[in-house]
Structure formats: structure tokens, C-alpha cells
Design a protein around this motif. Sequence first.
Motif, PDB file in Angstrom:
ATOM      1  N   VAL A  99       0.842  -1.194   0.000  1.00  0.00           N
ATOM      2  CA  VAL A  99       0.000   0.000   0.000  1.00  0.00           C
ATOM      3  C   VAL A  99       0.881   1.250   0.000  1.00  0.00           C
ATOM      4  CG1 VAL A  99      -1.802   1.279   1.201  1.00  0.00           C
ATOM      5  CG2 VAL A  99      -1.825  -1.226   1.204  1.00  0.00           C
ATOM      6  N   VAL A 100       0.717   2.050  -1.025  1.00  0.00           N
ATOM      7  CA  VAL A 100       1.472   3.306  -1.178  1.00  0.00           C
ATOM      8  C   VAL A 100       0.469   4.434  -1.362  1.00  0.00           C
ATOM      9  CG1 VAL A 100       3.220   4.540  -2.509  1.00  0.00           C
ATOM     10  CG2 VAL A 100       3.365   2.051  -2.280  1.00  0.00           C
ATOM     11  N   ALA A 101       0.719   5.563  -0.702  1.00  0.00           N
ATOM     12  CA  ALA A 101      -0.179   6.716  -0.792  1.00  0.00           C
ATOM     13  C   ALA A 101       0.622   7.962  -1.133  1.00  0.00           C
ATOM     14  CB  ALA A 101      -0.922   6.916   0.532  1.00  0.00           C
ATOM     15  N   ALA A 102      -0.067   8.942  -1.688  1.00  0.00           N
ATOM     16  CA  ALA A 102       0.537  10.256  -1.938  1.00  0.00           C
ATOM     17  C   ALA A 102      -0.428  11.314  -1.430  1.00  0.00           C
ATOM     18  CB  ALA A 102       0.816  10.453  -3.425  1.00  0.00           C
ATOM     19  N   THR A 103       0.122  12.356  -0.818  1.00  0.00           N
ATOM     20  CA  THR A 103      -0.685  13.475  -0.343  1.00  0.00           C
ATOM     21  C   THR A 103      -0.162  14.760  -0.965  1.00  0.00           C
ATOM     22  OG1 THR A 103       0.711  13.900   1.596  1.00  0.00           O
ATOM     23  CG2 THR A 103      -1.097  12.323   1.867  1.00  0.00           C
ATOM     24  N   ASP A 104      -1.034  15.774  -1.018  1.00  0.00           N
ATOM     25  CA  ASP A 104      -0.595  17.060  -1.568  1.00  0.00           C
ATOM     26  C   ASP A 104      -1.552  18.148  -1.124  1.00  0.00           C
ATOM     27  OD1 ASP A 104       1.099  18.746  -2.884  1.00  0.00           O
ATOM     28  OD2 ASP A 104       0.612  18.071  -4.906  1.00  0.00           O
ATOM     29  N   ALA A 148      -2.968  17.442   4.928  1.00  0.00           N
ATOM     30  CA  ALA A 148      -3.285  16.432   3.918  1.00  0.00           C
ATOM     31  C   ALA A 148      -2.888  15.034   4.397  1.00  0.00           C
ATOM     32  CB  ALA A 148      -2.579  16.770   2.601  1.00  0.00           C
ATOM     33  N   VAL A 149      -1.780  14.934   5.140  1.00  0.00           N
ATOM     34  CA  VAL A 149      -1.362  13.632   5.681  1.00  0.00           C
ATOM     35  C   VAL A 149      -2.363  13.158   6.732  1.00  0.00           C
ATOM     36  CG1 VAL A 149       0.461  12.375   6.891  1.00  0.00           C
ATOM     37  CG2 VAL A 149       1.064  14.143   5.218  1.00  0.00           C
ATOM     38  N   ASP A 150      -2.818  14.077   7.591  1.00  0.00           N
ATOM     39  CA  ASP A 150      -3.842  13.703   8.575  1.00  0.00           C
ATOM     40  C   ASP A 150      -5.134  13.288   7.888  1.00  0.00           C
ATOM     41  OD1 ASP A 150      -4.950  13.877  11.495  1.00  0.00           O
ATOM     42  OD2 ASP A 150      -6.361  15.041  10.276  1.00  0.00           O
ATOM     43  N   PHE A 151      -5.507  13.989   6.834  1.00  0.00           N
ATOM     44  CA  PHE A 151      -6.706  13.659   6.059  1.00  0.00           C
ATOM     45  C   PHE A 151      -6.611  12.233   5.530  1.00  0.00           C
ATOM     46  CE2 PHE A 151      -9.303  14.959   2.061  1.00  0.00           C
ATOM     47  CZ  PHE A 151     -10.487  14.536   2.635  1.00  0.00           C
ATOM     48  N   THR A 164       3.400   3.203   2.857  1.00  0.00           N
ATOM     49  CA  THR A 164       4.354   4.255   2.508  1.00  0.00           C
ATOM     50  C   THR A 164       3.585   5.483   2.056  1.00  0.00           C
ATOM     51  OG1 THR A 164       6.053   2.663   1.822  1.00  0.00           O
ATOM     52  CG2 THR A 164       6.248   4.902   0.973  1.00  0.00           C
ATOM     53  N   VAL A 165       3.922   6.636   2.621  1.00  0.00           N
ATOM     54  CA  VAL A 165       3.255   7.895   2.283  1.00  0.00           C
ATOM     55  C   VAL A 165       4.263   8.793   1.577  1.00  0.00           C
ATOM     56  CG1 VAL A 165       1.976   9.879   3.154  1.00  0.00           C
ATOM     57  CG2 VAL A 165       1.797   7.668   4.323  1.00  0.00           C
ATOM     58  N   LEU A 166       3.918   9.231   0.369  1.00  0.00           N
ATOM     59  CA  LEU A 166       4.804  10.059  -0.448  1.00  0.00           C
ATOM     60  C   LEU A 166       4.386  11.522  -0.379  1.00  0.00           C
ATOM     61  CD1 LEU A 166       4.839   7.751  -3.611  1.00  0.00           C
ATOM     62  CD2 LEU A 166       6.480   7.758  -1.715  1.00  0.00           C
ATOM     63  N   VAL A 205      -1.551  18.316  16.197  1.00  0.00           N
ATOM     64  CA  VAL A 205      -1.250  17.639  17.459  1.00  0.00           C
ATOM     65  C   VAL A 205      -1.658  16.176  17.352  1.00  0.00           C
ATOM     66  CG1 VAL A 205      -1.806  17.513  19.921  1.00  0.00           C
ATOM     67  CG2 VAL A 205      -1.447  19.745  18.829  1.00  0.00           C
ATOM     68  N   ARG A 206      -2.857  15.953  16.801  1.00  0.00           N
ATOM     69  CA  ARG A 206      -3.337  14.576  16.595  1.00  0.00           C
ATOM     70  C   ARG A 206      -2.416  13.821  15.646  1.00  0.00           C
ATOM     71  NH1 ARG A 206      -8.201  15.738  14.828  1.00  0.00           N
ATOM     72  NH2 ARG A 206      -7.656  15.689  12.613  1.00  0.00           N
ATOM     73  N   LEU A 207      -2.006  14.495  14.569  1.00  0.00           N
ATOM     74  CA  LEU A 207      -1.132  13.854  13.583  1.00  0.00           C
ATOM     75  C   LEU A 207       0.213  13.496  14.203  1.00  0.00           C
ATOM     76  CD1 LEU A 207      -0.432  12.998  10.680  1.00  0.00           C
ATOM     77  CD2 LEU A 207       0.229  15.379  10.238  1.00  0.00           C
ATOM     78  N   ALA A 208       0.797  14.424  14.950  1.00  0.00           N
ATOM     79  CA  ALA A 208       2.110  14.173  15.559  1.00  0.00           C
ATOM     80  C   ALA A 208       2.063  12.954  16.466  1.00  0.00           C
ATOM     81  CB  ALA A 208       2.557  15.408  16.339  1.00  0.00           C
ATOM     82  N   GLU A 209       1.020  12.851  17.278  1.00  0.00           N
ATOM     83  CA  GLU A 209       0.908  11.719  18.197  1.00  0.00           C
ATOM     84  C   GLU A 209       0.726  10.411  17.437  1.00  0.00           C
ATOM     85  OE1 GLU A 209      -2.162  12.626  20.989  1.00  0.00           O
ATOM     86  OE2 GLU A 209      -1.000  14.217  21.967  1.00  0.00           O
ATOM     87  N   GLN A 210      -0.059  10.439  16.359  1.00  0.00           N
ATOM     88  CA  GLN A 210      -0.270   9.208  15.604  1.00  0.00           C
ATOM     89  C   GLN A 210       1.012   8.763  14.905  1.00  0.00           C
ATOM     90  OE1 GLN A 210      -3.530   9.313  12.816  1.00  0.00           O
ATOM     91  NE2 GLN A 210      -3.356   7.153  12.342  1.00  0.00           N
TER      92      GLN A 210
END
Length: 272
Positions: A99-104, A148-151, A164-166, A205-210
Motif C-alpha cells: 500500500v502506497v499513498a501520496a498526499t498534496d 493532507a497527511v492527517d486527512f 508508505t506515504v509520499l 497535534v493529533r497527527l504528531a501523536e499518531q
Amino acid sequence: MRPDEFLRALHLLPAALHARALPLRGYVRRTACQDCLRIGDAVTLALTAVHYDEIGSAEQLLDTAERLAAVHGTACRPQPDQQRGRGRVGRWAAAPAPVVAATDASWKGRGGGIAYVVSDGHYGLRGRGTGRLDPTGASRVLINELRAVDFLLSAYEQAPAGMTVLLDSTVALRWLRRWEAGEVAAMPAGYSLRPRRWAEQPTLVRLAEQVSRRPDLAFRHVKGHSGHALNEAADGLSHMARRRLEETFEVRPRAHALVEAFLKDWHASLTR
């Protein structure tokens, strides 16, 4: 009913009813308040009645909405719809590949868009206006790259192990690396930590903890506008979300077709 749909339907009303319906616009939004929902339903039914030239019925429904609104008071704050702007191209759900993802993110003036695309078919896009807690300049762009990464991660009850997140933003990638290393209290310049009314924690804050709790997730850089299928898809969706703030067009079929085309290219490249 979306805001653009409300405004289009509003223009069908005679002038007198138009003037009465416009102040009720705030109730035609998703909310947890049952009173607001009843008022919004009455307004929506009034607009539907006008579409079928049932002016008398529309007037009665607006009477009901106004009476309920007078008792209830100001419309409550809309409740975020976590599924808004999300979709999936089902044919890739069972693909055996990793599983590979991309955010922008895309930003211009006072409006922007965030997006993600995943090799398993998931995708999402969401437009964003400038909020009173948002910083300006480069920090605004950076914060939306991270949003976008949190989304993306919030699309799953638990993000797939080993995903993997690109990202094409090296600055956003550096922040993710810091959070991976446990620096969860560190935040980009200008990011407000004031309590949010619509969430238990600020998004980053939520993203950092996750991120700190998921060492199995890999964050990698990909060069933007280099022809990488997933990055190009996320870029296209983020631009589409931003444009949708100012233009009227059907987002879902365009987004689905764009993702379907780029995912087809992505999976075909894995077999070459």
C-alpha cells in the motif's frame, strides 16, 4: 444540501420568499442539533416545492421554519462530515501490491485544497478557506501539506501496516521525521494550539501523536511534477478541491475518473 445548491434553488423563489429564506441559510447544514435539522429540513422542502411550482406549499414550509427558528435561536455550528470528499475506486481494493499513498496541498490567495490518493483505491479531496487561526505565508502552505497527511490517515480506522506515504514537500517531510523521533510537542511556526470547538485536539497535534505511535508507517519524498502517477493524482485532486471553492462543477465524477486513470497507470507500472 450544498451551499451552491442552496443558492441556485434560492433564485427560484419569488422576491418576498427569497428575502425570508436567505436568513435561514445557516440551518441547511449538517449539525448534531435536532432542532436545527428540523428547521433545515423545512427550508429544503420549501425549495423543493418551488422547483415544482408549489409556491403555496413553499410559503407554509417557510412559515414553519421561521417559527421553529424563532424558538431555537441562532443556528448551531455545523458538524464536520468526516466522509465528505472521500471515495474509492473499488477495483484496486484487493490488489496484492504494497500500500502506497501520496498526499498534496494546493493554495492560492485565501483558498486551498488538500488531497490524498492510495494504491488500494482510496482517495479524498477537501477545499479549505482561510481560518482565523491560520498563519500566513510559507507556514500556511506547510500546515496544509501536513493536514493532507492527517486527512489520509483519518480515512482508515487504522492505517494499513507498512503503508508508505509520499510527499513532494521536503519541509513537511522534516516535520514528520521529527514527530517520528518523538518530538511531538514541536509544531510549525504560527500553528495555533488553541482548543478547537469541533475536535478534541488540533489537527497537527493529533497527527504528531499518531505518527510517533506508528513506526511501521514510512514517509518518503517524491519529486513533484515528475510524472509519478500517485503524486500527479494527489496534485490534481488538491487543485480540483481549491478550484471548487470558486467554481461550480460536479466534483465526485471528475475526481473518481482522475483517480481511476492514474491508479491504472500506477498498477500497470508495477508489472513492467
